[in-house]
Design a protein around this motif. Sequence first.
Motif, PDB file in Angstrom:
ATOM      1  N   PRO A 120       0.843  -1.198   0.000  1.00 54.84           N
ATOM      2  CA  PRO A 120       0.000   0.000   0.000  1.00 54.84           C
ATOM      3  C   PRO A 120       0.879   1.249   0.000  1.00 54.84           C
ATOM      4  N   SER A 121       0.453   2.277  -0.725  1.00 56.14           N
ATOM      5  CA  SER A 121       1.346   3.422  -0.905  1.00 56.14           C
ATOM      6  C   SER A 121       0.750   4.771  -0.516  1.00 56.14           C
ATOM      7  N   TYR A 122      -0.560   4.842  -0.310  1.00 57.09           N
ATOM      8  CA  TYR A 122      -1.132   6.122   0.127  1.00 57.09           C
ATOM      9  C   TYR A 122      -0.727   6.377   1.578  1.00 57.09           C
ATOM     10  N   PHE A 123      -1.029   5.431   2.442  1.00 62.22           N
ATOM     11  CA  PHE A 123      -0.464   5.433   3.789  1.00 62.22           C
ATOM     12  C   PHE A 123       0.834   4.645   3.719  1.00 62.22           C
ATOM     13  N   LYS A 124       1.959   5.303   3.935  1.00 67.37           N
ATOM     14  CA  LYS A 124       3.259   4.705   3.682  1.00 67.37           C
ATOM     15  C   LYS A 124       3.580   3.585   4.668  1.00 67.37           C
ATOM     16  N   VAL A 125       4.170   2.541   4.141  1.00 65.50           N
ATOM     17  CA  VAL A 125       4.640   1.430   4.962  1.00 65.50           C
ATOM     18  C   VAL A 125       6.044   1.784   5.428  1.00 65.50           C
TER      19      VAL A 125
END
Length: 322
Positions: A120-125
């Motif tokens: 997932p890239s909107y909320f950064k890992v």
Amino acid sequence: MMVDESLLMQRMAGRKLSGLIAATYTPMKACGDLNLDVVPAMVEKLLLDGVSGLYVCGSTGEGMSLTTRERQLVASAFVNATAGRVPVIVQVGHNSLREAQELAKHAQQIGASAISATCPSYFKVASVQSLTLCMQELAAAAPETPFYYYHIPVLTGSSIDMVEFLTHADEAIPTLVGLKYTDTMLFEFQRCLELSNRKFDVVWGCDEMLLGATATGARAAIGSTYNLAAKIYRKMTLALASGQLETARQWQSKSIEMICTIGRYPFHPAMKAILAMQGLDVGPCRLPLESLSQSQVESLRESLDAIGFFEWSGDTSKPSDA
């Protein structure tokens, strides 16, 4: 869901990919709808050009711009058209892990050779632990299908150390076999290759650095420009394997020249335009990627012609000096 361990072991036994794996484009109509009737012709062209696998619905295939149902239709079309002749890896990453699970389940149901996923890239890992948990949840939806994490920090914003991830995720994700490594850090790529007595299948993802990656130990590579010019990359790797280092360098130089030329334009729309020039009309890209204007297409054609692309991307035996 119970894991059929015998089936999983059978699928993972021959797990290591090899050769050039084309990151496929998704064919579209002028209105932006899918045009899956073109898929069989795309597959036949790629196989004729010598690719040894397909990577579907990744960045090149605009997977993130498609609906879940569209992605399932695209994956089915490529699996059906390929008919088991080469591996088909389906990219199932999504900002919603629930949607990613649906994509993973579907890929397993249609008989994909493997699944792969961005994080997932909107909320950064931001941590190895978080990345492992995300990929564990996703991969569990396809418990009989090998899984490759898709490491592409320039797009996901996640620059977690991949050696740490592989070490931490090894036991947590039973189906984890390796990475699609799309970064330019050859030293980290080499560390991943050599980790745990070369346990993991780490596949290179930067076309313009394939020579260096091959010298480092890459056995397989996934890339966009293999759609256009697989033959020059095959000649490069064959030259390297036979000790003709200077020839291999010349072929890589042609690849770099091609990519820099294409990079003067919006990259994926330009790639689709070049495929049309080669006789395979896969339509435009979908917004937010903007299509090239007619004047840009003409300018691109002239630029490619000026570097000799249409000559040396065909069945030539030596790099042209053009």
